[in-house]
Every structure is written in C-alpha cells, then in structure tokens.
Design an enzyme around this catalytic site. Structure first.
Site, PDB file in Angstrom:
ATOM      1  N   ASP A   2       0.828  -1.198   0.000  1.00  0.00           N
ATOM      2  CA  ASP A   2       0.000   0.000   0.000  1.00  0.00           C
ATOM      3  C   ASP A   2       0.866   1.253   0.000  1.00  0.00           C
ATOM      4  O   ASP A   2       1.963   1.252   0.552  1.00  0.00           O
ATOM      5  CB  ASP A   2      -0.922  -0.020   1.223  1.00  0.00           C
ATOM      6  N   GLY A   5      -0.066   5.379  -4.426  1.00  0.00           N
ATOM      7  CA  GLY A   5      -0.701   6.648  -4.794  1.00  0.00           C
ATOM      8  C   GLY A   5      -0.120   7.805  -4.000  1.00  0.00           C
ATOM      9  O   GLY A   5       0.209   8.859  -4.553  1.00  0.00           O
ATOM     10  N   GLU A  49     -12.225  -5.118  -4.511  1.00  0.00           N
ATOM     11  CA  GLU A  49     -12.703  -3.741  -4.345  1.00  0.00           C
ATOM     12  C   GLU A  49     -11.975  -2.766  -5.276  1.00  0.00           C
ATOM     13  O   GLU A  49     -12.496  -1.679  -5.557  1.00  0.00           O
ATOM     14  CB  GLU A  49     -12.509  -3.282  -2.891  1.00  0.00           C
ATOM     15  N   ASN A  50     -10.780  -3.138  -5.741  1.00  0.00           N
ATOM     16  CA  ASN A  50     -10.011  -2.212  -6.585  1.00  0.00           C
ATOM     17  C   ASN A  50     -10.665  -1.932  -7.939  1.00  0.00           C
ATOM     18  O   ASN A  50     -10.334  -0.943  -8.598  1.00  0.00           O
ATOM     19  CB  ASN A  50      -8.579  -2.721  -6.805  1.00  0.00           C
TER      20      ASN A  50
HETATM   21  C1  IPE Z   1      -1.434   0.053  -3.561  1.00  0.00           C
HETATM   22  O1  IPE Z   1      -1.246   1.422  -3.550  1.00  0.00           O
HETATM   23  C2  IPE Z   1      -1.568  -0.501  -4.956  1.00  0.00           C
HETATM   24  C3  IPE Z   1      -2.861  -1.162  -5.276  1.00  0.00           C
HETATM   25  C4  IPE Z   1      -3.894  -1.265  -4.480  1.00  0.00           C
HETATM   26  C5  IPE Z   1      -2.978  -1.736  -6.602  1.00  0.00           C
HETATM   27  P1  IPE Z   1      -2.468   2.427  -3.536  1.00  0.00           P
HETATM   28  O2  IPE Z   1      -2.829   2.752  -4.937  1.00  0.00           O
HETATM   29  O3  IPE Z   1      -3.578   1.890  -2.690  1.00  0.00           O
HETATM   30  O4  IPE Z   1      -1.812   3.699  -2.840  1.00  0.00           O
HETATM   31  P2  IPE Z   1      -2.516   4.788  -1.903  1.00  0.00           P
HETATM   32  O5  IPE Z   1      -3.232   4.058  -0.810  1.00  0.00           O
HETATM   33  O6  IPE Z   1      -3.453   5.558  -2.778  1.00  0.00           O
HETATM   34  O7  IPE Z   1      -1.374   5.609  -1.412  1.00  0.00           O
HETATM   35 MG    MG Z   2      -4.158   2.227  -0.742  1.00  0.00          MG
END
Ligand code: IPE
Ligand code: MG
Length: 229
Positions: A2, A5, A49-50
């Site tokens: 995690d 992003g 959920e993604n």
């Molecule tokens: C994890 O990083 C990658 C996936 C879920 C594919 P995130 O995309 O959830 O990163 P944040 O939580 O927005 O920082």
């Molecule tokens: Mg995340």
C-alpha cells in the site's frame, strides 16, 4: 502493498508512476525473500474492491501487471520460483488470464519457492465461493458437513494448497487487513510499517523478519505451556 498513490502524490507525479515504482519494489522484495530463505510470498496486488477505482487507473494497473508477468517469467524460471494466482481468476481480463496460465504452467515444476499473486482477491468473496462449492459437494454426497473442519475447508479456499501465512506485512501506515486472507491469517503475526510500498526495500523486509522473530506465538496457549513443550 500500500502507498503507491501517496508516494506519487508526494512527488507531484501521476498515481500510475507510483504503481510503476511499486512494481520495482515487488522485484526487490522477491529477491529479498529468496535471499533470506522465505519460501512463500503472497502479494496483494489487486483486490475485488479495486475495480471501483477510476477506469483509467484499473486499465493502467492491468497493463502494468501484463508487462510485469511478461518481463518476470524468464526471471522466475531462472530463480526456480513457482507462480500461483490467488483470487477469482475468471473475472480478470482475458490477456491477464493467458499470461497467468502461461507463467503458472512454465513454473509449475518448482517446489522450493512460490510467488502467489492475490489478484481479484477478497477474503469475503473467497469464503462465499468456498461455501457455494461445499454446498454443491454436500448435495453431490462427496462432502459430509458433519465432519467439516478447517483442514477439510482449506481445499475450497483460493489458497488451497498453500500453508497459512506466518507473517503479514502492510505498508503505508494503515493498520487494517482490508479483506486480505482473513481466515488464513487468523494466527499470523501482523507487521505494520509506515514505509510507502514504492520505497520498500531489503532493509525494510529484514526489519519485518527481525520483528517477527521476536514474537512469541502461543496459538491460544499460555507462555508457561510453551516453555514446557
Ligand atoms: C497500492 O497502492 C496498490 C494497489 C492497491 C494496486 P495504492 O494505490 O492503494 O496507494 P494509496 O493508498 O493511494 O497511497
Ligand atoms: Mg491504498
């Protein structure tokens, strides 16, 4: 895994750049796992959920995954790592399913190291799929519900032949399991680190292992009982 992003946002970069750097962290972690003698590693790469993320991000993630699988296959073969998928396989894009099948077939003979990719994975979905399959098997007379226990439930989970995890690492400072291996992690040691996934490296992996080594796993027993056995 995690924090991709947030890693990108901190740098004024698009989220996908965080995911791209996250893929580099995956490669580092695989090497670190092999170097430290960890036999099985399961990466939560994409949750059920993604799919609710913006389409452009989902498409970009699938594109990255496709490229990752293509690039890494020679590496998996060279390092004798078996690839395994954990999740609702059939809802993944056709091109990803093909790549997964190809990589799984090409690495199926390796027994010492396993990389399990949790893709389109959710623990609740997994339990529901298991219940459906067990109900069918009960009707067909191949399962007796009265004798059902965790060991006979295991083959119906997406993880079927994999042992339960000893250690679960979550990066980026969040302290929750987010629908990851909820049954299998019942007695897992959980390690939370504030490191964002794209920054995760061998030193962080080793720190998690050292922390794990300091824990006492009692499985419901008392510390005195463990001393005596
Ligand atoms: C994890 O990083 C990658 C996936 C879920 C594919 P995130 O995309 O959830 O990163 P944040 O939580 O927005 O920082
Ligand atoms: Mg995340």
């Amino acid at each position: 895994m995690d924090g991709n992003g947030r890693w990108a946002k901190e740098r004024g970069l698009p989220r996908i750049e965080g995911h791209r750097r996250g893929a580099e962290a995956v490669k580092r972690t695989l090497k670190a796992a092999q170097a430290t003698g960890v036999e099985i590693i399961t990466l939560f790469a994409f949750s059920v959920e993604n799919w609710n993320r913006p389409k452009a991000e989902v498409d970009a993630l699938m594109g990255l995954l496709d490229r990752f699988l293509a690039d890494q296959l020679p590496e998996l073969i060279k390092r004798k790592i078996r690839l395994r998928t954990v999740g609702r396989y059939k809802e993944l894009p056709e091109h990803i399913q093909n790549r997964l099948r190809q990589s799984e077939a090409a690495t199926a003979q390796f027994t010492e190291h396993t990389l399990a990719l949790a893709l389109n994975y959710g623990a609740r979905t997994e339990v529901i799929d298991a219940i459906k399959a067990i109900a069918q098997a009960t009707q067909a007379g191949t399962v007796d519900p009265d004798t059902l226990d965790y060991d006979s439930l295991r083959p119906y989970l997406y993880t079927n032949d994999l042992p339960d995890p000893d250690l679960v690492i979550r990066t980026s400072g969040e302290a929750r399991l987010s629908n990851f291996l909820l049954l299998q992690a019942a007695y897992a040691e959980i390690y939370f680190t504030s490191v964002l996934w794209p920054d995760f490296d061998e030193s962080h992996f080793k720190a998690a292992l050292a922390d794990y080594a300091s824990r006492e796993r009692r499985y419901g027993k008392t510390a005195d009982q463990l001393q005596d056995s």
